[in-house]
Design an enzyme around this catalytic site. Sequence first.
Site, mmCIF file in Angstrom:
data_model
loop_
_atom_site.group_PDB
_atom_site.id
_atom_site.type_symbol
_atom_site.label_atom_id
_atom_site.label_comp_id
_atom_site.label_asym_id
_atom_site.label_seq_id
_atom_site.Cartn_x
_atom_site.Cartn_y
_atom_site.Cartn_z
ATOM 1 N N SER A 296 32.789 75.036 -42.191
ATOM 2 C CA SER A 296 33.551 74.818 -40.965
ATOM 3 C C SER A 296 33.702 76.130 -40.214
ATOM 4 C CB SER A 296 34.939 74.243 -41.315
ATOM 5 O OG SER A 296 35.632 73.869 -40.151
ATOM 6 N N ALA A 297 33.328 76.147 -38.941
ATOM 7 C CA ALA A 297 33.238 77.389 -38.178
ATOM 8 C C ALA A 297 34.575 78.077 -37.988
ATOM 9 C CB ALA A 297 32.594 77.113 -36.823
ATOM 10 N N HIS A 298 35.645 77.334 -37.874
ATOM 11 C CA HIS A 298 36.929 77.990 -37.591
ATOM 12 C C HIS A 298 37.453 78.774 -38.785
ATOM 13 C CE1 HIS A 298 39.838 75.255 -39.689
ATOM 14 N NE2 HIS A 298 38.829 74.419 -39.590
ATOM 15 N N GLN B 207 35.390 77.972 -47.438
ATOM 16 C CA GLN B 207 36.147 79.206 -47.609
ATOM 17 C C GLN B 207 35.265 80.416 -47.923
ATOM 18 O OE1 GLN B 207 39.281 79.757 -46.977
ATOM 19 N NE2 GLN B 207 39.798 77.640 -46.525
ATOM 20 N N GLY C 246 34.139 70.514 -40.159
ATOM 21 C CA GLY C 246 33.800 70.625 -41.568
ATOM 22 C C GLY C 246 34.098 69.346 -42.320
ATOM 23 N N THR C 247 35.204 68.688 -41.980
ATOM 24 C CA THR C 247 35.552 67.426 -42.624
ATOM 25 C C THR C 247 34.489 66.364 -42.342
ATOM 26 O OG1 THR C 247 37.929 67.846 -42.608
ATOM 27 C CG2 THR C 247 37.240 65.545 -42.656
ATOM 28 N N CYS D 167 58.076 70.856 -50.738
ATOM 29 C CA CYS D 167 59.125 70.873 -49.725
ATOM 30 C C CYS D 167 58.604 71.332 -48.370
ATOM 31 C CB CYS D 167 60.298 71.736 -50.175
ATOM 32 S SG CYS D 167 59.849 73.137 -51.177
#
Length: 477
Positions: free
Chosen positions: A194-196, A177, A69-70, A323
């Site tokens: 993005s497939a995942h 998303q 996807g990136t 954090c």
Amino acid sequence: MPYFDAASTAPLHPVAREALLAALDEGWADPARLYREGRRARLLLDAAREAAAGAVGCRPDELTFTPSGTHAVHSGMSGVLAARRRVGRRLVHSAVEHSSVLHAAEVHTAAGGTVTEVPVDRTGRVSAAEVAAALGGDAALACLQSANHEVGTAQPVEEVAAHCQEAGVPLLVDAAQSLPWGPVPGAWSVLTASAHKWGGPPGVGLLVVRKGTRFAPQGPLDERESGRSPGFGNLPGVVAAAAALRALRAAAESGPDEAARLRGLVDVIRARVPELVPDVEVVGDPVRRLPHLVTFSCLYVDGEALLHELDRAGFSVSSGSSCTSSTLTPSHVLRAMGVLSEGNVRVSLPFGTEAAEVERFLRVLPEAVRSVRERFGVPAAGAAPRPAEPVAAAPEAAAAGAAPGLVVDALGRRCPIPVIELAKVIGEVPVGGTVTVLSDDEAARLDIPAWCAMREQEYVGEEPAERGAAYVVRRRV
């Protein structure tokens, strides 16, 4: 062990597993070759492209499979920006885009382009009117996610797409998303996914460029995937990704509404977490949101410690707290929204999550938060102000340029310590008196104003200090 981090990556869909194993046997050959094995692989690739295009709502020849996807985001942005260089070199995007968009924007700026960042409201939603106002002049491309990956807020994509169409500016939609839940509406020009995120295997992305959109692929080209994603593709992964997406669409059309069921579970979490845990802020739009995702932040809590507690209790969740980040800065999404970042928890339910698992999470969470707060010396019910007599101004206050009152030196101490120390001493000044917190932790810039809003105190503002900054708070109650 309940896995509640589907927004990062969803478990492999059973249909994707079956398709992947089958494609490893049948789809290993080069689909560009004319012999039998190549033709078989080509048939699998074409079928996967048609299935994915049907789920997206585009033509098969508009859809390209990419390595991630990136990669799709970077290729989509660079291709449109390069093709429209004569029109202008200004990129418009919201303040809460995925890091892949922000990284591409940095490269664009380094190459001489400019960027207009459109702010969001406290729910994380952008104003379509503000995007429209940013489109004039030399705007070459606008980028807008369909729904936020950290807080779940859905964006007004259809309205923004109409403004972009009117202005003649292409709109790239990051649908990573939202695509598992349905097609993205509107006259967008470019779409990535993005497939995942929907139960496909990692290593497969989608880049859709609608006909009529000027596009100039960057980098070395070859004959594969219309020149937009060079190299030998991961055909078994592509087949599995398309199979999972098609299975989700078929289930949504023919069976019980999984989105509605998960939305109901998330509604339970949104309602009960503030009842079960004191000093909690649930963030994101309560209505216009992804069905499976909820994010909340807990005062006086170290996010990393809380995630470890929940992991020991058997729950996998995510966080946007500084954090828990290697950068030691709060999530850019939470920062843009101006909400509390400490003790941040993102729960994103995968398909098939049972109500009993959510109920057990709600039983475990209060003790996990109490345990972390106890380590920092915070009472279980939060640190409420206590009555006190007037005190003399601390000499350090004048040095910090702050109003007279107490000064808390929290320099060198990370979240949530600065806010905890503020909460401990606010009762030691009279109503109308001030407490100045000296901190060099970037999270304090978010968390101290957020604490004031939650505890009905007045945030006076930030002033310069020799190290870090001086955050001035006036006691109101």
